[in-house]
Design a protein around this motif. Structure first.
Motif, mmCIF file in Angstrom:
data_model
loop_
_atom_site.group_PDB
_atom_site.id
_atom_site.type_symbol
_atom_site.label_atom_id
_atom_site.label_comp_id
_atom_site.label_asym_id
_atom_site.label_seq_id
_atom_site.Cartn_x
_atom_site.Cartn_y
_atom_site.Cartn_z
ATOM 1 N N PHE A 82 0.756 -1.327 -0.033
ATOM 2 C CA PHE A 82 0.074 -0.145 0.014
ATOM 3 C C PHE A 82 1.216 1.352 -0.088
ATOM 4 C CE2 PHE A 82 -2.379 3.564 1.945
ATOM 5 C CZ PHE A 82 -3.555 3.386 0.948
ATOM 6 N N PRO A 83 0.610 2.072 -0.867
ATOM 7 C CA PRO A 83 -0.502 2.078 -1.856
ATOM 8 C C PRO A 83 -0.066 1.759 -3.319
ATOM 9 C CG PRO A 83 0.546 4.295 -2.037
ATOM 10 C CD PRO A 83 1.574 3.394 -0.811
ATOM 11 N N LEU A 84 1.214 1.308 -3.762
ATOM 12 C CA LEU A 84 1.402 1.144 -4.972
ATOM 13 C C LEU A 84 0.902 -0.349 -5.545
ATOM 14 C CD1 LEU A 84 5.181 2.094 -5.183
ATOM 15 C CD2 LEU A 84 3.409 3.387 -5.404
ATOM 16 N N GLY A 85 0.445 -1.164 -4.696
ATOM 17 C CA GLY A 85 -0.032 -2.369 -5.039
ATOM 18 C C GLY A 85 0.924 -3.520 -5.611
ATOM 19 N N LEU A 86 2.319 -3.178 -5.342
ATOM 20 C CA LEU A 86 3.266 -4.114 -5.894
ATOM 21 C C LEU A 86 3.145 -5.646 -5.135
ATOM 22 C CD1 LEU A 86 6.391 -2.037 -5.510
ATOM 23 C CD2 LEU A 86 4.969 -2.573 -7.629
ATOM 24 N N VAL A 87 3.310 -6.605 -5.706
ATOM 25 C CA VAL A 87 3.506 -7.796 -5.019
ATOM 26 C C VAL A 87 4.935 -8.281 -4.964
ATOM 27 C CG1 VAL A 87 3.001 -10.584 -5.234
ATOM 28 C CG2 VAL A 87 1.469 -8.769 -5.905
ATOM 29 N N MET A 88 5.632 -8.606 -4.067
ATOM 30 C CA MET A 88 7.149 -8.762 -3.826
ATOM 31 C C MET A 88 7.298 -10.177 -4.438
ATOM 32 S SD MET A 88 9.579 -8.724 -0.456
ATOM 33 C CE MET A 88 9.093 -6.741 -0.249
ATOM 34 N N LEU B 110 -3.078 9.667 -8.669
ATOM 35 C CA LEU B 110 -4.021 9.511 -7.769
ATOM 36 C C LEU B 110 -4.270 8.206 -7.231
ATOM 37 C CD1 LEU B 110 -6.564 12.001 -9.614
ATOM 38 C CD2 LEU B 110 -4.938 12.600 -7.793
ATOM 39 N N VAL B 111 -4.794 8.052 -5.821
ATOM 40 C CA VAL B 111 -5.060 6.793 -5.380
ATOM 41 C C VAL B 111 -6.655 7.058 -5.045
ATOM 42 C CG1 VAL B 111 -5.011 5.339 -3.316
ATOM 43 C CG2 VAL B 111 -2.917 6.873 -4.103
ATOM 44 N N LEU C 61 -8.391 -2.933 -2.667
ATOM 45 C CA LEU C 61 -9.702 -2.275 -2.787
ATOM 46 C C LEU C 61 -9.281 -0.810 -3.279
ATOM 47 C CD1 LEU C 61 -11.160 -3.203 0.556
ATOM 48 C CD2 LEU C 61 -11.548 -4.524 -1.740
ATOM 49 N N HIS C 62 -8.165 -0.715 -4.121
ATOM 50 C CA HIS C 62 -7.969 0.902 -4.552
ATOM 51 C C HIS C 62 -7.144 0.585 -5.976
ATOM 52 C CE1 HIS C 62 -4.111 0.166 -2.609
ATOM 53 N NE2 HIS C 62 -3.418 1.099 -3.514
ATOM 54 N N ILE C 63 -7.141 1.472 -6.643
ATOM 55 C CA ILE C 63 -6.040 1.590 -7.919
ATOM 56 C C ILE C 63 -5.345 2.884 -7.858
ATOM 57 C CG2 ILE C 63 -7.708 0.202 -9.277
ATOM 58 C CD1 ILE C 63 -8.402 2.789 -10.774
ATOM 59 N N LEU C 64 -4.349 2.919 -8.778
ATOM 60 C CA LEU C 64 -3.435 4.198 -8.964
ATOM 61 C C LEU C 64 -3.915 4.693 -10.305
ATOM 62 C CD1 LEU C 64 0.157 3.487 -7.646
ATOM 63 C CD2 LEU C 64 -1.921 4.411 -6.239
ATOM 64 N N LEU C 65 -4.185 5.973 -10.361
ATOM 65 C CA LEU C 65 -4.596 6.397 -11.873
ATOM 66 C C LEU C 65 -3.491 7.817 -11.898
ATOM 67 C CD1 LEU C 65 -6.744 6.841 -14.279
ATOM 68 C CD2 LEU C 65 -7.853 8.431 -12.540
#
Length: 466
Positions: free
Chosen positions: A247-253, A442-443, A398-402
């Motif tokens: 959070f917040p980038l949504g990366l999977v390590m 934006l988040v 439950l969010h995206i980056l735009l």
């Protein structure tokens, strides 16, 4: 040709049996870095399974970083650092918020919310009555300091079945939410040590560590997560991570980075990785990514999770999974603490999990949130088509980056959106200098909006940003 025995009569799906078998060979070194795997067609014919089975297994191994795919060449084993073995026994600055009267905001893309309509009220009420009847006087007594045994056993079963963690109930501590648990963890590890935090990251963490008098070091990320080179150069001896869904980038390590971090932790005494399993239940493109703690053979991972996103924030129930050495320290020093979660709520949640209600609730909620994510992506494609933009982080959570590429900066995008009654949030607020955020990003949290509201909100955003 690789050969594995897959049991079609097993309750474990064939693709998962194959995934575990290949993954096991990679972790043991039987499959070495650079080894080429059979093509999906050849492997399926050899094992006498469908190509979909092989494709799904390969897809999960790709998502976790065990394999790499090269166009027109095939699948190859990714290089992993050697896993270690068990040894003998301040607040981030933020940009000034753009404000507006509450009644002027029609739609709010906030991230710290869930859909209360998903909560299973009728089932919870029935289980509450059953608990009141069955446990009666026991509910009036003080709960065990670490939490009710029944709940810890159910959490242990859930972690085994869905997060790949084989932990006993004796290593689990139940507490009133993440803030309390982080406070307890700092008490256990010590205020005098330095803690590394992801940059960008969850900004409230900086405040929690600061209030507890602990020194922090914000460390940069790359496409695989927290940079191990920066960690090695720091004076930190514990690091707080969100490896399964940053959070917040949504990366999977990926697996390679995870093993590097485990190697760092085991390289010196008393180092720990603190795994916050944020949003782990809500992954849409593949099965949930296994927890980092699954790879921990040296007792260096502290696992943190709550039921805030999966059930409701107001429930205020979370838990720690401690390595045996830290659990012994807890029993010696902190077992005099009273439980911070009422017995009634603990037993009700335990019954909810025991009956299978929690798993069914997660499945239903995942479908609801996936539909809302799809509605948001479709609305952005439809309404913002004249405006260049990029979306990332949509595979889970439950969010995206735009990222909007219309020439406006982040603050202008936020202000123009607010003028139309839509509140959006800038990514820059999660960064600590000198690391710089991507421009005009934006988040957008979508859990608290219906599909109809999402469509209307995006239509207003298109109007604001054209």
């Amino acid at each position: 040709m690789l050969t594995y025995h897959l049991d079609p009569k097993s309750q474990t799906p064939l693709y998962e049996q194959l995934y575990r078998a290949v993954r096991g060979d990679i972790m043991s070194g039987t499959l070495a870095a650079g080894d080429k795997l059979p093509s999906k067609r050849q492997f399926a014919a050899h094992l006498r399974v469908s190509q979909i089975t092989v494709e799904t297994a390969y897809g999960q191994l790709l998502a976790e970083g065990y394999l790499v795919s090269e166009p027109r060449r095939g699948y190859f084993v990714q290089k992993l650092a050697a896993l270690p073995v068990r040894e003998p026994t301040r607040a981030a600055p933020q940009a000034a918020p753009v404000t507006a009267p509450m009644d002027a905001v029609k739609f709010d893309f906030r991230t710290n919310i869930v859909d209360t309509g998903c909560f299973p009220f009728s089932i919870w009420a029935r289980l509450s009555r059953s608990v009141l009847s069955e446990y009666s006087e026991r509910l009036l007594r003080a709960a065990a300091p670490g939490g009710a045994r029944e709940l810890r056993e159910q959490i242990s079963r859930y972690l085994h079945d869905f997060r790949g963690l084989d932990v006993s109930a004796d290593r689990i501590l139940v507490g009133a939410g993440s803030e309390y648990l982080i406070h307890l963890m700092i008490e256990l590890l010590g205020r005098d040590r330095v803690y590394a935090l992801e940059n960008p990251g969850y900004r409230k963490l900086y405040q929690i560590f600061a209030v507890n008098g602990a020194a922090v070091r914000p460390l940069p990320l790359d496409e695989s997560g927290l940079r191990v080179d920066a960690l090695r150069q720091s004076d930190a001896s514990a690091v707080y991570l969100t490896p399964s869904h940053h959070f917040p980038l949504g990366l999977v390590m990926p697996a390679g980075r995870r093993t590097e971090l485990l190697h760092w932790a085991a390289a010196a005494p008393d180092r720990y990785l603190i795994e916050d399993d944020y949003d782990s239940e809500f992954r849409y493109s593949s099965r949930p990514i296994p927890a980092l703690g699954e790879l921990d053979h040296a007792g260096r991972v502290i696992y943190v999770n709550t039921f805030a996103k999966s059930l409701a924030p107001s429930l205020r129930i979370g838990y720690l999974v401690l390595p045996e050495a830290l659990m012994a320290r807890y029993r010696e020093t902190f077992s005099l603490y009273s439980s911070t979660v009422p017995s009634f709520e603990q037993h009700t949640l335990a019954e909810f999990m025991r009956s299978g209600g929690f798993e069914r609730h997660i499945s239903r909620s995942r479908k609801v949130y996936q539909s809302r994510r799809d509605a948001l992506l479709a609305a952005l494609t439809r309404e913002l088509s004249p405006i260049p933009f990029e979306v990332s982080g949509a595979e889970a959570g439950l969010h995206i980056l735009l990222q909007v590429k219309n020439g406006m900066d982040e603050q202008t995008l936020i202000a123009r959106a607010l003028q139309t009654g839509v509140r959006v949030y800038g990514l820059s607020g999660y960064y600590t200098p000198p690391v710089r955020p991507p421009r005009a990003t934006l988040v957008l949290g979508y859990a608290g909006l219906t599909e109809t509201e999402i469509a209307a909100a995006v239509k207003l955003l298109a109007k604001a940003w054209r």
